[in-house]
Design an enzyme around this catalytic site. Structure first.
Site, PDB file in Angstrom:
ATOM      1  N   CYS A   1     -10.125  -3.465   0.596  1.00 61.39           N
ATOM      2  CA  CYS A   1     -11.463  -3.842   0.130  1.00 61.39           C
ATOM      3  C   CYS A   1     -11.760  -3.444  -1.315  1.00 61.39           C
ATOM      4  CB  CYS A   1     -12.547  -3.247   1.027  1.00 61.39           C
ATOM      5  SG  CYS A   1     -12.025  -2.868   2.687  1.00 61.39           S
TER       6      CYS A   1
ATOM      7  N   ARG B   1      -1.648   4.171   6.474  1.00 58.38           N
ATOM      8  CA  ARG B   1      -2.621   5.095   7.029  1.00 58.38           C
ATOM      9  C   ARG B   1      -1.894   6.199   7.760  1.00 58.38           C
ATOM     10  NH1 ARG B   1      -7.108   0.930   9.616  1.00 58.38           N
ATOM     11  NH2 ARG B   1      -7.442  -0.233   7.684  1.00 58.38           N
TER      12      ARG B   1
ATOM     13  N   GLN C   1      -2.205  -6.141   6.606  1.00 54.09           N
ATOM     14  CA  GLN C   1      -3.383  -6.808   7.152  1.00 54.09           C
ATOM     15  C   GLN C   1      -3.479  -8.202   6.568  1.00 54.09           C
ATOM     16  OE1 GLN C   1      -6.313  -3.900   5.700  1.00 54.09           O
ATOM     17  NE2 GLN C   1      -6.795  -3.481   7.836  1.00 54.09           N
TER      18      GLN C   1
ATOM     19  N   ASP D   1      -5.938  -9.791   5.407  1.00 55.82           N
ATOM     20  CA  ASP D   1      -7.282  -9.346   5.072  1.00 55.82           C
ATOM     21  C   ASP D   1      -7.981 -10.387   4.209  1.00 55.82           C
ATOM     22  OD1 ASP D   1      -9.282  -7.527   5.122  1.00 55.82           O
ATOM     23  OD2 ASP D   1      -8.286  -6.043   3.852  1.00 55.82           O
TER      24      ASP D   1
ATOM     25  N   HIS E   1     -12.037 -10.919   2.228  1.00 48.84           N
ATOM     26  CA  HIS E   1     -13.417 -10.497   2.022  1.00 48.84           C
ATOM     27  C   HIS E   1     -14.218 -11.698   1.583  1.00 48.84           C
ATOM     28  CE1 HIS E   1     -11.182  -6.737   1.997  1.00 48.84           C
ATOM     29  NE2 HIS E   1     -12.258  -6.270   2.597  1.00 48.84           N
TER      30      HIS E   1
ATOM     31  N   LYS F   1     -19.971  -5.565  13.855  1.00 48.17           N
ATOM     32  CA  LYS F   1     -18.700  -6.291  13.834  1.00 48.17           C
ATOM     33  C   LYS F   1     -18.437  -7.001  15.150  1.00 48.17           C
ATOM     34  CE  LYS F   1     -16.116  -2.266  15.402  1.00 48.17           C
ATOM     35  NZ  LYS F   1     -14.898  -1.455  15.297  1.00 48.17           N
TER      36      LYS F   1
END
Length: 589
Positions: A283, A312, A330, A332, A334, A414
């Site tokens: 992000c 992580r 991911q 991912d 946004h 979410k």
RNA sequence: GCCCCCAUAGCUCAGUGGCAGAGCGCGUUCUUGGUAAGAACGAGGUCAUGAGUUCAACUCUCAUUGGGGGCUCCA
């Protein structure tokens, strides 16, 4: 609290309720057996579960598998005695007297708000219980104590670790046997096993747990999936980006990760006297791309997507094959948009999730809507708006969903979508999350139609969740027998004798030119063995080349399901395979 | 991280306080075949790592690392 169950007879119960009662009673019988074996045992709770029951105990020593056998035998005795199970409501005082030496029961009694509590007994055994039992111990069906595990009292890791005994229970022995058989078969499809057998991936245990090595065949599978993903995103109005894998501490300070997520991050590395961190999330980087210039409402919605690899620190006990790892990619994106665009964007994402999962024939997708927790950033009007957008989208898509009230992250509500692994464990994959935190922290803005600066909405979303986890589930989903478009090796060419090699290569070349992935099995083995090898590798098509096929410029085609398609002329074969590959890929959008 | 279990050949697994085993796989040779295993021979091991007990440890004990099943966690 329910009262005694004795007014109901089995004939009136539907089978779920009946099974529930059998399992619940079996839990009591288990506790009875444990208390006989260990008179000092402290017993905690023992509910029915999906495939049986469990009961938690604090015991003077660790249980062994032999103990399970002994307990099973004692339970059988109690079942044979066919003792009547009776229950009644009693005062809390009398309950405290009965359970005077049972601290866990006393704690439960204290927490019950009613004036009375349920008390059940059969024979000498008594338990604090809200009820839901068979009439006698003889009615519990077929059970098998299954395994021993640790579990914290009341699920809190600060509490004592109790010993949990799990048992399987079904109405009949046949059903129990069948369940165990099915479970055994499911183990054959475990992605860790198939990953090794099909040479898809490995972990290198000496060189870092939770890190995946993609072997050529697994990488091919991943490339096919990523290509489909990229195509779908480009067509779906996303912009693909790439961002760095590390960032200076200042970035993570602004994002708040060092305050709130430091435990999940790998330690800092020193670069020219500054701390840099491996990214646990993408992000902050996507936000930098957004913030790189002044943005107008005309540019929104902006959808930035990346196959972003993150690292992580996951606690050692939670790692699991490809499903829970320390380094993963991911898919991912946004979405940065105006308030007016919100509903359309959320709709778009939910539909995109369903389309993408549909490509892989995932059925019964279940969703969870997680709403505002106690500690949350952002004003409540925003939260209401966002929760409504998620709820409406999920309902418009016609999905069944559960609401987890207060289950949202502090930064926004979410929706999660879960897929189930071969042993029935659920894993979060797709997710759509609002974020009221980062736009604030990074002071994101756009210039509206009114010429004023506004704060945009931001939505995080991932369709697969993580490529590793998704492919892990996918391996189990297909049992390693991937559809043609995904199969790392789509065809194995099997020459019967060395003299057929020349034609085998001619066939191979035609297929290769059409982009079909294949191997020629030149081993000095019999055809039967080569077929077996291809079969075990779950290669979709086996192309047998002998005298007849060389003569006809053809191959005899056998499928991995064992079907013999007979002789097919090479050009027609190319056509057939290409058609099948395209139809697999075009399941999407 | 916590509880329990586990670690022997590339894989699946036997095994014993006193010389390290099988099947599959791998290599070589023979066999040249018609829809799921042709045959023979051979190579592979510091029995996870480190300490301890013992005349002697792959075997017993402890620790470490890694794996498995759960629990907790997954802002």
């Amino acid at each position: 609290m329910a009262d005694s169950n004795t007014s109901l007879h089995f004939g009136e119960l539907n089978s779920d309720e009946q099974l529930f009662r059998m399992r619940h009673s079996a839990a009591h019988i288990l506790a009875e057996a444990v208390l006989e074996m260990f008179p000092d045992a402290k017993y905690a709770i023992g509910p029915p579960v999906d495939d049986g029951f469990y009961y938690d105990f604090e015991l003077p020593r660790s249980l062994t598998p032999e103990d399970l056998d002994a307990l099973q035998t004692r339970m059988t005795q109690s079942v044979s005695a066919n003792l009547s199970i009776s229950g009644e409501q009693i005062s809390k005082e009398s309950a405290r007297e009965i359970f005077i030496n049972q601290p866990y029961k006393l704690e439960l009694i204290d927490d019950i708000e009613d004036d009375t509590v349920g008390h059940f007994r059969h024979g000498e055994f008594q338990d604090l219980c809200r009820g839901g039992h068979t009439e006698t111990t003889g009615q519990v069906g077929a059970f098998k104590l299954d395994r021993i595990a640790g579990a914290y009292w009341r699920g809190n890791e600060n509490n004592t670790m109790l010993q949990r005994i799990y048992g399987l229970l079904f109405t009949t022995q046949d059903e129990l046997d069948e369940y165990q058989e099915l479970r055994e078969q499911a183990r054959q499809n475990d992605h860790r096993r198939l990953g090794r057998e099909l040479d898809l991936f490995s972990t290198q245990e000496d060189y870092g747990p939770g890190l995946i090595y993609w072997h050529p065949k697994g990488a091919r599978l991943r490339i096919e999936i990523e290509d489909a993903w990229k195509k779908a995103h480009t067509e779906g109005g996303y912009d693909l980006v790439f961002t760095p894998h590390i960032g200076r501490s200042t970035l993570w300070e602004t994002s708040g990760h060092l305050d709130f997520f430091a435990e999940g991050m790998f330690s800092a590395m020193d670069v020219d006297g500054d701390d840099y961190y491996l990214k646990p999330m993408n992000c902050p980087f996507h936000i930098q791309i957004y913030k790189n210039t002044l943005r107008s409402y005309r540019e929104l919605p902006m959808r930035l997507a990346e196959l972003g690899t993150v690292y992580r620190y996951e606690r050692s006990g939670v790692l699991h094959g490809m499903l829970r790892v320390r380094g993963f990619t991911q898919d991912d994106a946004h979405i940065i948009c105006t308030p007016e665009q919100l509903d359309d964007e959320v709709d778009g994402v939910v539909n995109f999730v369903l389309e993408l999962l549909g490509l892989f024939n995932f059925q019964n997708v279940s969703a969870t809507l997680s709403t505002r927790p106690e500690k949350a950033v952002g004003d409540s009007a925003q939260w209401d708006r966002a929760e409504a957008a998620l709820k409406d989208a999920i309902e418009r898509a016609g999905l069944t969903y559960e609401v987890e009230a207060g289950g949202g992250a502090f930064y926004g509500p979410k929706i999660d979508f879960h897929l189930t692994d071969t042993l029935g464990r659920k894993w979060q994959c797709s997710t759509v999350q609002f974020d009221f935190n980062l736009p604030e922290r990074f002071d994101m803005s756009y210039v509206g139609e009114d010429g004023e600066s506004h704060r945009p909405f931001m939505v995080h979303r991932a369709l697969f969740g993580s490529i590793e986890r998704f492919i892990g589930i996918l391996i189990e989903h297909y049992g390693g027998a991937f559809p043609l478009w995904l199969a790392p090796v789509q065809a194995s060419i099997i020459p019967i004798a060395d003299r057929h090699l020349e034609h085998a290569e001619a066939v191979a070349n035609k297929l290769k030119q059409a982009g079909i992935r294949l191997t020629i099995d030149t081993a000095k083995e019999r055809m039967g063995n080569k077929i077996r090898r291809a079969q075990l590798q779950k290669v979709p098509y086996m192309l047998i080349i002998g005298d007849r096929e060389a003569e006809a410029d053809a191959a005899s085609v056998r499928t991995r399901s064992g079907e013999d398609l007979g002789e097919i002329v090479t050009d027609n074969l190319v056509e057939k395979l290409i058609t099948e590959i395209r139809s697999g890929q075009q399941n999407i959008v």
